[in-house]
Write an enzyme that holds these catalytic residues in place. Structure first.
Site, PDB file in Angstrom:
ATOM      1  N   LYS A 124       0.885  -1.325  -0.056  1.00 50.20           N
ATOM      2  CA  LYS A 124       0.061  -0.161   0.056  1.00 50.20           C
ATOM      3  C   LYS A 124       0.878   1.234   0.150  1.00 50.20           C
ATOM      4  O   LYS A 124       1.965   1.261   0.310  1.00 50.20           O
ATOM      5  CB  LYS A 124      -0.800  -0.018   1.047  1.00 50.20           C
ATOM      6  CG  LYS A 124      -2.178   0.728   1.230  1.00 50.20           C
ATOM      7  CD  LYS A 124      -3.036   0.000   0.391  1.00 50.20           C
ATOM      8  CE  LYS A 124      -4.508   0.808  -0.109  1.00 50.20           C
ATOM      9  NZ  LYS A 124      -5.523   0.163  -0.383  1.00 50.20           N
ATOM     10  N   ASP A 164      -6.935   4.255  -4.434  1.00 49.62           N
ATOM     11  CA  ASP A 164      -7.539   3.938  -3.329  1.00 49.62           C
ATOM     12  C   ASP A 164      -8.196   5.597  -3.131  1.00 49.62           C
ATOM     13  O   ASP A 164      -8.539   6.149  -3.888  1.00 49.62           O
ATOM     14  CB  ASP A 164      -6.682   3.609  -2.145  1.00 49.62           C
ATOM     15  CG  ASP A 164      -7.243   3.107  -1.183  1.00 49.62           C
ATOM     16  OD1 ASP A 164      -7.629   2.123  -0.956  1.00 49.62           O
ATOM     17  OD2 ASP A 164      -7.295   4.047   0.035  1.00 49.62           O
TER      18      ASP A 164
HETATM   19  P1  NDP Z   1     -12.733   7.596  -3.071  1.00 52.13           P
HETATM   20  O1  NDP Z   1     -11.672   8.416  -2.747  1.00 52.13           O
HETATM   21  O2  NDP Z   1     -13.221   7.485  -4.468  1.00 52.13           O
HETATM   22  O3  NDP Z   1     -14.202   7.387  -1.973  1.00 52.13           O
HETATM   23  C1  NDP Z   1     -13.970   7.848  -0.641  1.00 52.13           C
HETATM   24  C2  NDP Z   1     -15.338   8.262   0.002  1.00 52.13           C
HETATM   25  O4  NDP Z   1     -15.235   8.111   1.399  1.00 52.13           O
HETATM   26  C3  NDP Z   1     -15.518   9.462  -0.354  1.00 52.13           C
HETATM   27  O5  NDP Z   1     -17.163   9.795  -0.216  1.00 52.13           O
HETATM   28  C4  NDP Z   1     -15.062  10.462   0.891  1.00 52.13           C
HETATM   29  O6  NDP Z   1     -15.594  11.360   1.227  1.00 52.13           O
HETATM   30  C5  NDP Z   1     -15.387   9.251   1.935  1.00 52.13           C
HETATM   31  N1  NDP Z   1     -14.285   9.273   3.103  1.00 52.13           N
HETATM   32  C6  NDP Z   1     -13.023   9.268   2.952  1.00 52.13           C
HETATM   33  N2  NDP Z   1     -12.328   9.620   4.029  1.00 52.13           N
HETATM   34  C7  NDP Z   1     -13.293   9.713   5.072  1.00 52.13           C
HETATM   35  C8  NDP Z   1     -13.534  10.029   6.436  1.00 52.13           C
HETATM   36  N3  NDP Z   1     -12.479  10.152   7.013  1.00 52.13           N
HETATM   37  N4  NDP Z   1     -14.737  10.174   6.924  1.00 52.13           N
HETATM   38  C9  NDP Z   1     -15.792  10.019   6.238  1.00 52.13           C
HETATM   39  N5  NDP Z   1     -15.773   9.820   4.783  1.00 52.13           N
HETATM   40  C10 NDP Z   1     -14.692   9.799   4.207  1.00 52.13           C
HETATM   41  O7  NDP Z   1     -12.291   6.051  -2.501  1.00 52.13           O
HETATM   42  P2  NDP Z   1     -12.635   4.673  -2.552  1.00 52.13           P
HETATM   43  O8  NDP Z   1     -14.216   4.657  -2.989  1.00 52.13           O
HETATM   44  O9  NDP Z   1     -11.783   3.897  -3.563  1.00 52.13           O
HETATM   45  O10 NDP Z   1     -12.476   4.048  -1.361  1.00 52.13           O
HETATM   46  C11 NDP Z   1     -13.313   4.010  -0.319  1.00 52.13           C
HETATM   47  C12 NDP Z   1     -12.971   2.746   0.565  1.00 52.13           C
HETATM   48  O11 NDP Z   1     -13.011   1.387  -0.173  1.00 52.13           O
HETATM   49  C13 NDP Z   1     -11.540   2.742   1.273  1.00 52.13           C
HETATM   50  O12 NDP Z   1     -11.476   2.165   2.781  1.00 52.13           O
HETATM   51  C14 NDP Z   1     -10.680   1.938   0.295  1.00 52.13           C
HETATM   52  O13 NDP Z   1      -9.556   1.465   1.114  1.00 52.13           O
HETATM   53  C15 NDP Z   1     -11.636   0.742   0.118  1.00 52.13           C
HETATM   54  N6  NDP Z   1     -11.130  -0.056  -1.156  1.00 52.13           N
HETATM   55  C16 NDP Z   1     -11.238   0.766  -2.245  1.00 52.13           C
HETATM   56  C17 NDP Z   1     -10.973  -0.151  -3.387  1.00 52.13           C
HETATM   57  C18 NDP Z   1     -10.891   0.501  -4.832  1.00 52.13           C
HETATM   58  O14 NDP Z   1     -10.953  -0.262  -5.634  1.00 52.13           O
HETATM   59  N7  NDP Z   1     -11.187   1.924  -4.890  1.00 52.13           N
HETATM   60  C19 NDP Z   1     -10.701  -1.783  -3.522  1.00 52.13           C
HETATM   61  C20 NDP Z   1     -11.081  -2.268  -1.905  1.00 52.13           C
HETATM   62  C21 NDP Z   1     -11.084  -1.192  -0.905  1.00 52.13           C
HETATM   63  P3  NDP Z   1     -14.759  13.072   0.922  1.00 52.13           P
HETATM   64  O15 NDP Z   1     -15.001  13.241  -0.533  1.00 52.13           O
HETATM   65  O16 NDP Z   1     -15.561  13.991   1.780  1.00 52.13           O
HETATM   66  O17 NDP Z   1     -13.375  12.703   1.317  1.00 52.13           O
END
Ligand code: NDP
Length: 445
Positions: A124, A164
């Site tokens: 990561k 991510d």
């Molecule tokens: P994105 O950046 O596309 O979206 C993240 C979302 O979560 C946004 O809506 C963001 O809001 C919100 N968010 C982020 N940090 C916080 C926080 N501290 N508190 C509340 N809301 C928060 O990321 P992904 O959708 O790619 O990832 C989401 C999760 O899925 C993560 O845990 C990631 O590790 C996991 N994941 C992702 C994969 C992938 O293929 N992308 C694969 C496997 C797991 P805001 O815009 O306000 O920051």
């Protein structure tokens, strides 16, 4: 192996890394019994070697903002374990990024990648760079500066990064563009690339879709075969959350919430496909806030809140780590929630997990339920090696098969005497055994 002893030792050697300690604790608790049945694991000190990353690159990034001001950020790449394949795991750009968070994610990734059955080790990386409010030119300069530092440490057979939080198609493209220029090769190295330059169909959708495939496998064990009548709460509104919502709608469920780091929206009428198309545009084109959904459709918006108070039958946390605590879990169960399947990594606190397991609801931990993303990344690597592209249907079919195999592995290792499937235990043991055996076979390296 005694879990408390190993943990105390890790906490002493790596203090102030709570997320890392939390992730290690959960895995060790699950594998303790089976680990102690194999004296050769202890003789090879597998537990310590599997908990501590192989190496961590730490570096400062300098970049220039649109006003000509020089900015600095910290950046890291944690190469955790490559016993079963090249290091593989996403990059996160978020103000909270620090060694503890990346170490927990790389540790989890190692077991998740093992579960996929594809040959990928765990890694990561990321930076405390906050992409919010930055222009595309600033994001590009940052990504290029990042690659100037990291490019020598990655490669198609060495370490293959992806996206991510804060790193989507745009950022991967910028990083890959600079990597390619420096490395003078064009063999993939990143996954999540654009479809015109080596990306795979279904990769953007894979984590969300995969979570639904895993959920459907879990529901089937209780005789439920579709989502008709199910009310689904989703957190987040990024890549994972939006494609999760898309698949819920396709399977006949009703989505009532989405969120971002500022708050959540509650739409009792349901977020239908038209409204979801607006969310995609809002997030990907305008990079706006989820509150704008409430302004447009006139539903409830709760500033600073999380969606778990809203009555639902299925909860799919898809934002970030530790976003669902013990109290939230109690409310979900009290409100009739029958399943929680994690799109995000470690979104439920240990107290929340305890509530789910105590109440014997279906609980799919992230390392199993969200493994669809990295699985299709693995398929992207295969397509790059073969220099051909599979159709949408072919990739989706393979994704479904992988999620079903992961579910089966969880059932195999996680079924308790009363028939309840403890997916946490199942995923951790299945993921661990393969990596541990590979490490043993390869000697002390
Ligand atoms: P994105 O950046 O596309 O979206 C993240 C979302 O979560 C946004 O809506 C963001 O809001 C919100 N968010 C982020 N940090 C916080 C926080 N501290 N508190 C509340 N809301 C928060 O990321 P992904 O959708 O790619 O990832 C989401 C999760 O899925 C993560 O845990 C990631 O590790 C996991 N994941 C992702 C994969 C992938 O293929 N992308 C694969 C496997 C797991 P805001 O815009 O306000 O920051």
């Amino acid at each position: 192996m005694k879990v408390e002893q190993v943990l105390d030792d890790l906490k002493r050697r790596f203090p102030n890394e709570p997320e890392y300690h939390q992730a290690v604790h959960e895995v060790l608790e699950s594998i303790e019994e089976i680990y102690n049945e194999y004296p050769e694991f202890e003789a090879h000190n597998i537990v310590e070697r599997i908990c501590v990353p192989d190496r961590i690159f730490t570096f400062r990034i300098n970049w220039v903002d649109d006003r000509g001001k020089v900015k600095t950020n910290m950046a890291y790449r944690v190469q955790h374990n490559n016993a079963i394949g090249p290091y593989k795991g996403g990059m996160r750009f978020h103000a909270s990024v620090c060694p503890s968070i990346l170490k927990f994610l790389a540790f989890e990734q190692t077991f998740k990648n093992s579960l996929t059955t594809l040959p990928m080790g765990g890694a990561k990386g990321g930076s405390d760079f906050n992409p919010k409010g930055k222009s595309s030119a600033e994001v590009m300069r940052f990504c290029q500066a990042f690659m100037l530092e990291l490019w020598r440490q990655i490669g198609p057979e060495t370490d293959v990064p992806a996206g991510d939080i804060g790193v989507g198609g745009r950022e991967v493209a910028y990083m890959y563009g600079m990597y390619k220029k420096l490395a003078r090769e064009n063999t993939g190295t990143f996954t999540g690339k654009g479809i015109d330059f080596g990306g795979s169909l279904i990769r953007p959708e894979a984590t969300g879709y995969g979570n639904l495939y895993f959920l459907m496998n879990m529901l089937k064990t209780r005789g439920i075969t579709d989502l008709k009548g199910q009310v689904v709460a989703i957190s987040g509104s990024g890549n994972v959350a939006t494609y999760t919502a898309e698949k819920v709608l396709e399977l006949g469920g009703k989505v009532i919430t989405l969120s971002d780091s500022n708050g959540y929206i509650y739409d009792p009428e349901g977020i239908d496909s038209e409204k979801l198309a607006y969310v995609f545009e809002l997030k990907n084109v305008y990079r706006g806030r989820i509150s704008e959904y409430a302004d447009k459709y006139g539903c409830k918006y709760v500033e600073g809140g999380r969606p778990w108070n809203e009555k639902c039958t299925i909860a799919l946390p898809s934002a970030t780590q530790n976003e669902l605590n013990g109290d939230d879990a109690e409310i979900l169960v009290k409100n009739g929630c029958i399943a929680v399947s994690e799109g995000a990594n470690m979104p439920s606190t240990p107290e929340a997990v305890e509530v789910f397991l105590k109440n014997k609801i279906l609980y799919g931990p992230g390392k199993a339920a969200n493994a669809g993303g990295v699985s299709v990344s693995g398929l992207e690597m295969t397509q790059n090696s073969m220099r051909l592209s599979w159709t949408r249907e072919e990739v989706d079919e393979k994704l479904k098969r992988i999620m079903s195999d992961i579910h089966e592995a969880c059932v195999k290792y996680g079924t308790e005497p009363d028939g309840f499937v403890n997916y946490v235990k199942g995923a951790n043991i299945a993921g661990f055994m393969k990596v541990a055996k590979a490490m043993m076979a390869q000697g002390v390296v």
